[in-house]
Motif scaffolding. Structure first.
Motif, mmCIF file in Angstrom:
data_model
loop_
_atom_site.group_PDB
_atom_site.id
_atom_site.type_symbol
_atom_site.label_atom_id
_atom_site.label_comp_id
_atom_site.label_asym_id
_atom_site.label_seq_id
_atom_site.Cartn_x
_atom_site.Cartn_y
_atom_site.Cartn_z
ATOM 1 N N VAL A 56 0.856 -1.054 -0.105
ATOM 2 C CA VAL A 56 0.141 0.188 0.044
ATOM 3 C C VAL A 56 0.898 1.263 -0.030
ATOM 4 C CG1 VAL A 56 -1.687 1.309 1.196
ATOM 5 C CG2 VAL A 56 -1.875 -1.063 1.310
ATOM 6 N N ALA A 57 0.512 1.988 -0.969
ATOM 7 C CA ALA A 57 1.573 3.381 -0.897
ATOM 8 C C ALA A 57 0.683 4.401 0.025
ATOM 9 C CB ALA A 57 1.492 4.025 -2.490
ATOM 10 N N ARG A 58 1.451 5.159 0.519
ATOM 11 C CA ARG A 58 0.942 6.365 1.473
ATOM 12 C C ARG A 58 1.685 7.547 1.172
ATOM 13 N NH1 ARG A 58 1.510 1.619 4.475
ATOM 14 N NH2 ARG A 58 -0.581 1.044 5.590
ATOM 15 N N TYR A 59 1.000 8.485 0.626
ATOM 16 C CA TYR A 59 1.413 9.729 0.273
ATOM 17 C C TYR A 59 0.763 10.824 0.838
ATOM 18 C CZ TYR A 59 -2.789 10.172 -2.655
ATOM 19 O OH TYR A 59 -4.149 10.328 -3.115
ATOM 20 N N HIS A 60 1.374 12.314 1.045
ATOM 21 C CA HIS A 60 1.079 13.090 1.734
ATOM 22 C C HIS A 60 0.240 14.225 0.591
ATOM 23 C CE1 HIS A 60 3.071 12.087 5.466
ATOM 24 N NE2 HIS A 60 3.678 11.265 4.748
ATOM 25 N N PRO A 61 -0.749 14.240 0.712
ATOM 26 C CA PRO A 61 -1.601 15.262 -0.375
ATOM 27 C C PRO A 61 -1.353 16.689 0.031
ATOM 28 C CG PRO A 61 -3.442 14.333 1.233
ATOM 29 C CD PRO A 61 -1.930 13.486 1.504
ATOM 30 N N TYR A 62 -1.061 17.594 -0.807
ATOM 31 C CA TYR A 62 -0.883 19.000 -0.644
ATOM 32 C C TYR A 62 -2.281 19.551 -0.581
ATOM 33 C CZ TYR A 62 1.027 23.507 -1.342
ATOM 34 O OH TYR A 62 1.504 24.967 -1.358
ATOM 35 N N ASP A 63 -2.261 20.592 0.386
ATOM 36 C CA ASP A 63 -3.518 21.476 0.532
ATOM 37 C C ASP A 63 -3.146 22.583 -0.136
ATOM 38 O OD1 ASP A 63 -5.353 23.446 1.699
ATOM 39 O OD2 ASP A 63 -5.993 22.069 3.086
ATOM 40 N N TRP A 64 -3.798 23.179 -1.162
ATOM 41 C CA TRP A 64 -3.635 24.288 -2.044
ATOM 42 C C TRP A 64 -3.906 25.453 -1.214
ATOM 43 C CZ3 TRP A 64 -0.637 24.599 -6.557
ATOM 44 C CH2 TRP A 64 -0.110 23.320 -6.821
ATOM 45 N N ASN A 65 -4.864 25.589 -0.396
ATOM 46 C CA ASN A 65 -5.432 26.574 0.445
ATOM 47 C C ASN A 65 -4.453 26.891 1.592
ATOM 48 O OD1 ASN A 65 -7.723 27.244 -1.085
ATOM 49 N ND2 ASN A 65 -8.570 25.583 -0.152
ATOM 50 N N LEU A 66 -3.897 25.669 2.484
ATOM 51 C CA LEU A 66 -3.142 26.078 3.537
ATOM 52 C C LEU A 66 -1.687 25.854 3.154
ATOM 53 C CD1 LEU A 66 -4.829 23.447 5.885
ATOM 54 C CD2 LEU A 66 -5.082 26.134 5.901
ATOM 55 N N ARG A 67 -1.169 25.747 1.959
ATOM 56 C CA ARG A 67 0.090 25.676 1.379
ATOM 57 C C ARG A 67 0.811 24.701 2.158
ATOM 58 N NH1 ARG A 67 1.831 30.018 -2.106
ATOM 59 N NH2 ARG A 67 0.232 31.075 -3.051
ATOM 60 N N ALA A 68 0.508 23.467 2.396
ATOM 61 C CA ALA A 68 1.116 22.640 3.279
ATOM 62 C C ALA A 68 0.704 21.030 2.971
ATOM 63 C CB ALA A 68 0.654 22.738 4.844
ATOM 64 N N PHE A 69 1.548 20.147 3.150
ATOM 65 C CA PHE A 69 1.228 18.966 2.913
ATOM 66 C C PHE A 69 0.452 18.323 4.059
ATOM 67 C CE2 PHE A 69 4.628 19.441 -0.143
ATOM 68 C CZ PHE A 69 4.228 18.744 -1.221
ATOM 69 N N GLY A 70 -0.538 17.393 3.933
ATOM 70 C CA GLY A 70 -1.438 16.709 4.987
ATOM 71 C C GLY A 70 -1.169 15.171 5.382
ATOM 72 N N VAL A 71 -1.874 14.876 6.083
ATOM 73 C CA VAL A 71 -1.688 13.570 6.822
ATOM 74 C C VAL A 71 -1.705 12.371 5.515
ATOM 75 C CG1 VAL A 71 -2.899 14.197 8.882
ATOM 76 C CG2 VAL A 71 -4.069 13.261 6.842
ATOM 77 N N PRO A 72 -1.030 11.379 5.656
ATOM 78 C CA PRO A 72 -0.855 10.393 4.722
ATOM 79 C C PRO A 72 -2.203 9.688 4.288
ATOM 80 C CG PRO A 72 0.728 9.881 6.442
ATOM 81 C CD PRO A 72 -0.433 11.075 7.005
#
Length: 225
Positions: A98-114
C-alpha cells in the motif's frame, strides 16, 4: 429489429463514442502489470483539458483508485514532484505494498496527513505530466486528452474564476516550459477526444505508440466517420 446502434432519444446522435470507455476498460484490464502487480494507467493533457472528468468515468468502469497529481505538486514545485511520487507511490506499489502519500492542501500551502493508495489491479494517475519520462517505465498505458492548450487553459480559467487568475498566469508559463522539455503526447498509446455523448479514443502515433496501444488504426478510422 435494430442494428445495435444506440441513439440519443432527444438528438438521434450515435452514442457509440460512449461505448468506447467500455471497450477501453476491458483492454486496460487485459494489459500486463507494469508496476509490481499494478497496471498503472496515466491520463495526461493540458490543464483544463478534461483529465479529471475522464479519469473519474474510466475509474468507475474499472473500479480503480485515482491518484491526482495535484496532490503531489505544490506552489513551489509545480512539476518538481518526481522524487515524491517515486518514493511515496511508485516504489511501494512496485513491491505490492500500500502506498502512502501526503496530499498537498492548496489553500493551507502545506502537505497533509498520509492518504493510502492500494496496489489494485488497475490504478489511474491523472494530471499534467502523468506521462513524463520519469513515470513512463512504470506505466502500462498512457492516455492523452486531445485538446489544444489555449482552449484547455480558457476552460480552466473559467472553471476556477478570477480569484485564480494570477496563479493561471504563472501556470501556463510553467506548463509550456515543462512540455517543451519533457513532452507526453508523442508517447501516448491512445488519444482521447471529448465529443457529444462521450469520447473518441484514437490511436496514438504509430511511430511512438508501443505494444500497449489498445485502439487500432481501424478503430480510429471507424470513430472518425
Amino acid at each position: 429489429m435494430t442494428d445495435g446502434t444506440e441513439l440519443d432519444p432527444d438528438s438521434g446522435r450515435d452514442l457509440a463514442p460512449g461505448r468506447d470507455l467500455d471497450r477501453a476498460s476491458a483492454a486496460l484490464r487485459a494489459l500486463s502489470p507494469s508496476c509490481g502487480p499494478v497496471r498503472l494507467i496515466a491520463v495526461d493533457g493540458h490543464a483544463g483539458s478534461g483529465k479529471s472528468t475522464f479519469a473519474a468515468r474510466l475509474a468507475a468502469r474499472l473500479d480503480a483508485p485515482v491518484l491526482h497529481l495535484d496532490d503531489l505538486a505544490s506552489h513551489e514545485e509545480l512539476f518538481a514532484w518526481t522524487g515524491r511520487i517515486r518514493e511515496q507511490v511508485l516504489l511501494p506499489l512496485s513491491r505490492g505494498e500500500v502506498a502512502r502519500y501526503h496530499p498537498y492542501d492548496w489553500n493551507l500551502r502545506a502537505f497533509g496527513v498520509p492518504r493510502e493508495l492500494p496496489p489494485a489491479p488497475v490504478v489511474l494517475v491523472e494530471g499534467v505530466g502523468a506521462g513524463r519520462r520519469a513515470l513512463r517505465p512504470f506505466l502500462a498505458a498512457l492516455l492523452w486528452m486531445e485538446r489544444d492548450p489555449e482552449e484547455s487553459w480558457t476552460r480552466g480559467r473559467h472553471r476556477d474564476g478570477p480569484a485564480q487568475s494570477e496563479f493561471w498566469d504563472g501556470w501556463t508559463v510553467a506548463e509550456t516550459r515543462h512540455f517543451s522539455e519533457d513532452p507526453s503526447r508523442p508517447f501516448a498509446d491512445t488519444l482521447v477526444r471529448e465529443c457529444p455523448g462521450g469520447y473518441e479514443l484514437l490511436a496514438g502515433s504509430p511511430v511512438t505508440a508501443g505494444p500497449n496501444q489498445f485502439i487500432t488504426e481501424r478503430d480510429s478510422a471507424r470513430t472518425r466517420k
